[in-house]
Design a protein around this motif. Structure first.
Motif, PDB file in Angstrom:
ATOM      1  N   THR A   1       0.562  41.560 -23.483  1.00 38.90           N
ATOM      2  CA  THR A   1       0.618  40.287 -22.781  1.00 38.90           C
ATOM      3  C   THR A   1       0.017  39.208 -23.672  1.00 38.90           C
ATOM      4  O   THR A   1      -0.832  39.494 -24.522  1.00 38.90           O
ATOM      5  CB  THR A   1      -0.167  40.344 -21.462  1.00 38.90           C
ATOM      6  N   PRO A   2       0.437  37.953 -23.508  1.00 37.84           N
ATOM      7  CA  PRO A   2      -0.161  36.883 -24.312  1.00 37.84           C
ATOM      8  C   PRO A   2      -1.672  36.819 -24.195  1.00 37.84           C
ATOM      9  O   PRO A   2      -2.364  36.619 -25.197  1.00 37.84           O
ATOM     10  CB  PRO A   2       0.512  35.624 -23.752  1.00 37.84           C
ATOM     11  N   MET A   3      -2.215  37.012 -22.995  1.00 38.18           N
ATOM     12  CA  MET A   3      -3.667  36.964 -22.825  1.00 38.18           C
ATOM     13  C   MET A   3      -4.327  38.167 -23.491  1.00 38.18           C
ATOM     14  O   MET A   3      -5.402  38.047 -24.086  1.00 38.18           O
ATOM     15  CB  MET A   3      -4.030  36.906 -21.346  1.00 38.18           C
ATOM     16  N   GLY A   4      -3.700  39.333 -23.397  1.00 30.67           N
ATOM     17  CA  GLY A   4      -4.235  40.505 -24.072  1.00 30.67           C
ATOM     18  C   GLY A   4      -4.221  40.318 -25.583  1.00 30.67           C
ATOM     19  O   GLY A   4      -5.149  40.719 -26.288  1.00 30.67           O
ATOM     20  N   TRP A   5      -3.153  39.698 -26.079  1.00 31.05           N
ATOM     21  CA  TRP A   5      -3.040  39.409 -27.507  1.00 31.05           C
ATOM     22  C   TRP A   5      -4.115  38.421 -27.954  1.00 31.05           C
ATOM     23  O   TRP A   5      -4.765  38.615 -28.985  1.00 31.05           O
ATOM     24  CB  TRP A   5      -1.645  38.854 -27.777  1.00 31.05           C
ATOM     25  N   MET A   6      -4.350  37.382 -27.170  1.00 33.61           N
ATOM     26  CA  MET A   6      -5.374  36.400 -27.520  1.00 33.61           C
ATOM     27  C   MET A   6      -6.757  37.041 -27.555  1.00 33.61           C
ATOM     28  O   MET A   6      -7.620  36.652 -28.352  1.00 33.61           O
ATOM     29  CB  MET A   6      -5.373  35.248 -26.518  1.00 33.61           C
ATOM     30  N   HIS A   7      -6.969  38.049 -26.714  1.00 33.72           N
ATOM     31  CA  HIS A   7      -8.278  38.701 -26.637  1.00 33.72           C
ATOM     32  C   HIS A   7      -8.607  39.496 -27.907  1.00 33.72           C
ATOM     33  O   HIS A   7      -9.767  39.845 -28.137  1.00 33.72           O
ATOM     34  CB  HIS A   7      -8.337  39.613 -25.421  1.00 33.72           C
ATOM     35  N   THR A   8      -7.595  39.770 -28.741  1.00 37.24           N
ATOM     36  CA  THR A   8      -7.842  40.518 -29.976  1.00 37.24           C
ATOM     37  C   THR A   8      -8.427  39.633 -31.072  1.00 37.24           C
ATOM     38  O   THR A   8      -8.723  40.133 -32.165  1.00 37.24           O
ATOM     39  CB  THR A   8      -6.543  41.149 -30.513  1.00 37.24           C
ATOM     40  N   ALA A   9      -8.608  38.352 -30.819  1.00 36.16           N
ATOM     41  CA  ALA A   9      -9.098  37.432 -31.852  1.00 36.16           C
ATOM     42  C   ALA A   9     -10.449  37.865 -32.397  1.00 36.16           C
ATOM     43  O   ALA A   9     -11.341  38.250 -31.641  1.00 36.16           O
ATOM     44  CB  ALA A   9      -9.187  36.018 -31.282  1.00 36.16           C
ATOM     45  N   ARG A  10     -10.582  37.811 -33.714  1.00 33.25           N
ATOM     46  CA  ARG A  10     -11.855  38.125 -34.357  1.00 33.25           C
ATOM     47  C   ARG A  10     -11.991  37.242 -35.596  1.00 33.25           C
ATOM     48  O   ARG A  10     -10.993  36.809 -36.173  1.00 33.25           O
ATOM     49  CB  ARG A  10     -11.969  39.596 -34.729  1.00 33.25           C
TER      50      ARG A  10
ATOM     51  N   THR B   1     -12.180  30.241 -24.219  1.00 30.97           N
ATOM     52  CA  THR B   1     -11.541  30.579 -22.943  1.00 30.97           C
ATOM     53  C   THR B   1     -10.230  31.311 -23.164  1.00 30.97           C
ATOM     54  O   THR B   1      -9.939  32.317 -22.495  1.00 30.97           O
ATOM     55  CB  THR B   1     -11.294  29.304 -22.116  1.00 30.97           C
ATOM     56  N   LEU B   2      -9.431  30.849 -24.108  1.00 25.43           N
ATOM     57  CA  LEU B   2      -8.144  31.494 -24.402  1.00 25.43           C
ATOM     58  C   LEU B   2      -8.337  32.920 -24.903  1.00 25.43           C
ATOM     59  O   LEU B   2      -7.565  33.818 -24.554  1.00 25.43           O
ATOM     60  CB  LEU B   2      -7.370  30.679 -25.435  1.00 25.43           C
ATOM     61  N   THR B   3      -9.368  33.130 -25.717  1.00 24.61           N
ATOM     62  CA  THR B   3      -9.593  34.456 -26.284  1.00 24.61           C
ATOM     63  C   THR B   3     -10.487  35.334 -25.421  1.00 24.61           C
ATOM     64  O   THR B   3     -10.722  36.501 -25.758  1.00 24.61           O
ATOM     65  CB  THR B   3     -10.222  34.337 -27.690  1.00 24.61           C
ATOM     66  N   GLN B   4     -10.995  34.764 -24.314  1.00 28.74           N
ATOM     67  CA  GLN B   4     -11.885  35.478 -23.393  1.00 28.74           C
ATOM     68  C   GLN B   4     -13.113  36.006 -24.114  1.00 28.74           C
ATOM     69  O   GLN B   4     -13.573  37.130 -23.879  1.00 28.74           O
ATOM     70  CB  GLN B   4     -11.138  36.624 -22.696  1.00 28.74           C
TER      71      GLN B   4
ATOM     72  N   LEU C   1      -5.531  37.453 -35.247  1.00 26.75           N
ATOM     73  CA  LEU C   1      -5.013  37.986 -33.990  1.00 26.75           C
ATOM     74  C   LEU C   1      -4.118  39.188 -34.289  1.00 26.75           C
ATOM     75  O   LEU C   1      -3.351  39.169 -35.257  1.00 26.75           O
ATOM     76  CB  LEU C   1      -4.192  36.934 -33.239  1.00 26.75           C
ATOM     77  N   GLY C   2      -4.210  40.212 -33.441  1.00 20.44           N
ATOM     78  CA  GLY C   2      -3.363  41.382 -33.608  1.00 20.44           C
ATOM     79  C   GLY C   2      -4.173  42.662 -33.434  1.00 20.44           C
ATOM     80  O   GLY C   2      -5.347  42.711 -33.781  1.00 20.44           O
ATOM     81  N   LYS C   3      -3.550  43.680 -32.914  1.00 23.75           N
ATOM     82  CA  LYS C   3      -4.253  44.935 -32.627  1.00 23.75           C
ATOM     83  C   LYS C   3      -4.235  45.894 -33.818  1.00 23.75           C
ATOM     84  O   LYS C   3      -3.412  45.783 -34.720  1.00 23.75           O
ATOM     85  CB  LYS C   3      -3.622  45.634 -31.424  1.00 23.75           C
ATOM     86  N   GLN C   4      -5.169  46.837 -33.800  1.00 24.20           N
ATOM     87  CA  GLN C   4      -5.234  47.966 -34.720  1.00 24.20           C
ATOM     88  C   GLN C   4      -5.211  47.532 -36.180  1.00 24.20           C
ATOM     89  O   GLN C   4      -4.497  48.101 -37.011  1.00 24.20           O
ATOM     90  CB  GLN C   4      -4.082  48.938 -34.435  1.00 24.20           C
TER      91      GLN C   4
ATOM     92  N   ALA D   1      -1.551  30.355 -23.584  1.00 21.96           N
ATOM     93  CA  ALA D   1      -1.488  31.623 -24.302  1.00 21.96           C
ATOM     94  C   ALA D   1      -0.037  32.055 -24.510  1.00 21.96           C
ATOM     95  O   ALA D   1       0.343  32.515 -25.602  1.00 21.96           O
ATOM     96  CB  ALA D   1      -2.258  32.703 -23.534  1.00 21.96           C
ATOM     97  N   LYS D   2       0.780  31.891 -23.482  1.00 21.49           N
ATOM     98  CA  LYS D   2       2.211  32.254 -23.593  1.00 21.49           C
ATOM     99  C   LYS D   2       2.906  31.387 -24.632  1.00 21.49           C
ATOM    100  O   LYS D   2       3.725  31.865 -25.434  1.00 21.49           O
ATOM    101  CB  LYS D   2       2.881  32.085 -22.231  1.00 21.49           C
ATOM    102  N   LEU D   3       2.596  30.105 -24.665  1.00 31.35           N
ATOM    103  CA  LEU D   3       3.219  29.197 -25.625  1.00 31.35           C
ATOM    104  C   LEU D   3       2.836  29.576 -27.055  1.00 31.35           C
ATOM    105  O   LEU D   3       3.696  29.610 -27.956  1.00 31.35           O
ATOM    106  CB  LEU D   3       2.804  27.756 -25.331  1.00 31.35           C
ATOM    107  N   LEU D   4       1.561  29.878 -27.286  1.00 33.07           N
ATOM    108  CA  LEU D   4       1.120  30.255 -28.627  1.00 33.07           C
ATOM    109  C   LEU D   4       1.751  31.572 -29.058  1.00 33.07           C
ATOM    110  O   LEU D   4       2.073  31.765 -30.236  1.00 33.07           O
ATOM    111  CB  LEU D   4      -0.407  30.347 -28.683  1.00 33.07           C
ATOM    112  N   TRP D   5       1.900  32.487 -28.113  1.00 27.85           N
ATOM    113  CA  TRP D   5       2.603  33.743 -28.413  1.00 27.85           C
ATOM    114  C   TRP D   5       4.034  33.463 -28.843  1.00 27.85           C
ATOM    115  O   TRP D   5       4.521  34.016 -29.836  1.00 27.85           O
ATOM    116  CB  TRP D   5       2.581  34.654 -27.191  1.00 27.85           C
ATOM    117  N   ASP D   6       4.720  32.598 -28.121  1.00 25.55           N
ATOM    118  CA  ASP D   6       6.110  32.274 -28.455  1.00 25.55           C
ATOM    119  C   ASP D   6       6.212  31.597 -29.823  1.00 25.55           C
ATOM    120  O   ASP D   6       7.159  31.837 -30.579  1.00 25.55           O
ATOM    121  CB  ASP D   6       6.713  31.362 -27.380  1.00 25.55           C
ATOM    122  N   TRP D   7       5.252  30.736 -30.127  1.00 29.06           N
ATOM    123  CA  TRP D   7       5.255  30.062 -31.430  1.00 29.06           C
ATOM    124  C   TRP D   7       5.182  31.047 -32.585  1.00 29.06           C
ATOM    125  O   TRP D   7       5.838  30.875 -33.609  1.00 29.06           O
ATOM    126  CB  TRP D   7       4.048  29.119 -31.540  1.00 29.06           C
TER     127      TRP D   7
END
Length: 246
Positions: free
Chosen positions: A23-32, A67-70, A92-95, A215-221
């Motif tokens: 999900t876009p919010m789940g993706w944003m949460h991976t920020a480091r 807030t976006l990255t929780q 941003l991105g998992k694993q 979050a959805k818009l940034l994912w689409d970008w």
């Protein structure tokens, strides 16, 4: 003599677990945190889509990113606005796979910062915005109670050529919870006229308004359909930019 229980020849096979959809919010949460740079040439060359967050000091930029990255302290909110003078990159991105980068640029327009420091950082920011090759989109923070100021208009002029070439652009109207619905509607209408074809979103960190939409818009970008052309960077600015000062 009782017979032994029947044993099936083979146990029924279970379907492999389907990975949960990102999900876009789940993706944003991976920020480091990735890196920080005091000069443009200190930034690593990357081919990963990059989104820059810009805005006047006290416009709520750090709060918006957190807030976006929780995450409460991913983007540093200085107690002395305008004193943070580095470009901070977040992956941003998992694993261990980075599929996008957020760039937090210094806030501008704070009167307590020395004029020479302002001019130096205006040059760095302007060159970043016009020449960063992997820059995919720009998010501008604006407090709708004050609207876009002359400083914001100067920045809009800097990025206009790249936006016309296809660079994504979004104005986030922060602190929307401090406005009535009528005031929100008016602020949206005005900002849309000033956005030059870019998107405008109301946002409230307190009420979580607009968080999912942004979050959805940034994912689409950063995950576009294949075959779409990327905007070409311009040449770095050599002349001193007009002062972003009050």
């Amino acid at each position: 003599m009782s017979s032994s229980p029947r044993v099936p020849h083979s146990l029924p096979k279970t379907a492999p677990a389907t990975p949960a959809a990102v999900t876009p919010m789940g993706w944003m949460h991976t920020a480091r945190f990735l890196t920080t740079a005091a000069q443009l040439h200190h930034l690593p060359a990357m081919d990963t889509p990059e989104i820059a967050f810009v805005g006047r000091s006290n416009a709520g930029k750090s709060t918006c990113i957190n807030t976006l990255t929780q995450q409460k302290q991913l983007a540093f909110a200085s107690k002395k606005p305008g004193r943070t003078q580095h470009i901070n990159l977040f992956a941003l991105g998992k694993q261990g796979i980075t599929d996008a980068v957020l760039a937090d640029l210094p806030g501008y327009g704070y009167a307590a910062v020395a004029k020479m420091d302002k001019l130096r950082w205006q040059q760095v920011m302007a060159n970043y915005l016009v020449s960063r090759e992997n820059l995919t989109g720009i998010v501008m923070m604006c407090d709708p109670r004050h609207g876009l100021t002359e400083l914001d208009d100067i920045l809009l002029e800097v990025i206009r050529p790249r936006v016309e070439q296809g660079l994504k652009f979004l104005i986030i109207l922060t602190k929307a919870d401090k406005l009535t619905r009528a005031e929100q509607a008016k602020a949206l209408s005005i900002a849309r006229l000033q956005a030059g074809g870019g998107d405008v979103k109301l946002f409230s960190a307190l009420k979580k308004q607009g968080v999912d939409d942004v979050a959805k818009l940034l994912w689409d970008w950063t995950h576009p359909a294949e075959g779409l052309a990327s905007p070409k960077p311009a040449e770095p600015i050599e002349d001193e930019p007009e002062a972003l000062d009050e």
